[in-house]
Structures are given as C-alpha cells and as structure tokens.
Design an enzyme around this catalytic site. Structure first.
Site, short mmCIF file in Angstrom:
data_model
loop_
_atom_site.label_atom_id
_atom_site.label_comp_id
_atom_site.label_asym_id
_atom_site.label_seq_id
_atom_site.Cartn_x
_atom_site.Cartn_y
_atom_site.Cartn_z
N ASP A 1 40.20 -16.18 -6.21
CA ASP A 1 41.00 -15.62 -7.29
C ASP A 1 40.87 -14.10 -7.36
OD1 ASP A 1 42.67 -15.81 -9.69
OD2 ASP A 1 40.84 -15.22 -10.74
N GLU B 1 26.19 -31.11 -9.42
CA GLU B 1 26.12 -29.80 -10.05
C GLU B 1 26.08 -28.70 -8.99
OE1 GLU B 1 25.23 -32.69 -13.14
OE2 GLU B 1 24.58 -32.52 -11.06
#
Length: 160
Positions: free
Chosen positions: A127, A113
């Site tokens: 991005d 995680e």
C-alpha cells in the site's frame, strides 16, 4: 496418543475447538514472507524516500496490530494473550523480507497470529509503495507477495 481436534461437531456444523481442559504452556511461532519490488522502489524504501512516509515503521505497526486482532479475522481462532511480538524487516536486492515472531502463554498456539502479522505487514508495504510500482498501464508487473510460511513453532510447559 495424538489429540484430535475438529472444527465441526457431530452434526458437521462449524464450531470452535474447546481448549478449556488443556494446560497453559509457553508458545512461540515465527512466520516469514517477502514482497518482491522493483530496484527503484527498494532503493527509495532504504533511503526513506517514499512519498507516503516511513514504509517499514508503518508496516511494523500494521503487523503488530494484525497479530493482536487475528481472532477477529480468522473464523474460530481463539483470542490469545499475546505476550510479545518481534518484527524484523530486511531490504534486499529484490525484495523486502519480513519475519514476525509471536509469543504467548496459553492453551493454544500462535501460528495464525504470526502469519497474520507477516501478511498484513507485507500488504502495508504494498500500500505504501503502490504508486511507485505501478506501470504506465496501471499494473504491478514486479510486485508480488511470496513465500509466506511458518518457519518455527515451539511449546514448553512453564515450570511451577
């Protein structure tokens, strides 16, 4: 004696490890990594001048979402009760560094995680800034995600 776990059964078929008999314990894992960027992009992030919006807030949300959904993207990873996620970004001279700490109380750890949080958070940064990182040939000569690793792992049995 060391417990041995395997993701394959007696016939060498893939299987999820059975953790049902393990006792619950408090667990914490911390992972870190960085994305190397151009000086101009780092300055724009620090000044909150990236055209797509607030890079670090968006990346923080992406990192937390990734932590919560790790079990959906890593085969045979258990769905765990995440009790806390901390994200820390540092805009440095050559890179944006991200550290993600994950806590749980359960039968299995939370390293995956923490790693998912770091990699997704850094992917979101990429991005958000890719338009300013692209050169005239459409390439990303400076941009690189690097040094992603688990930097801390701990486990303690809760006291009754």
């Amino acid at each position: 004696m060391t417990e041995e776990f395997s993701h394959v059964d007696a016939e060498d078929d893939a299987q999820m490890v059975d953790v049902g008999e393990k006792a619950d314990s408090r667990r914490r894992a911390v992972a870190s990594g960085e994305i190397r960027l151009s000086d101009a992009t780092l300055e724009a992030i620090a000044a909150d001048e990236i055209g797509k919006g607030d890079v670090l807030t968006t990346a923080r949300i992406g990192a937390i979402q990734a932590v919560k959904h790790t079990w959906e993207t890593i085969p045979m990873c258990h769905q765990i009760p995440v009790t806390n996620v901390e994200t820390d970004f540092e805009v440095g001279d050559a890179a944006v560094a991200l550290t993600v700490a994950v806590e749980t109380v359960g039968k299995t750890g939370c390293e995956m995680e923490a790693l998912e949080g770091v990699t997704t958070g850094l992917n979101v940064v990429w991005d958000m800034v890719k338009a300013s990182e692209k050169d005239d040939d459409g390439q990303y000569p400076t941009t690189a995600i690097e040094d992603v690793r688990v930097v801390e792992k701990s486990k303690s049995v809760p006291q009754e």
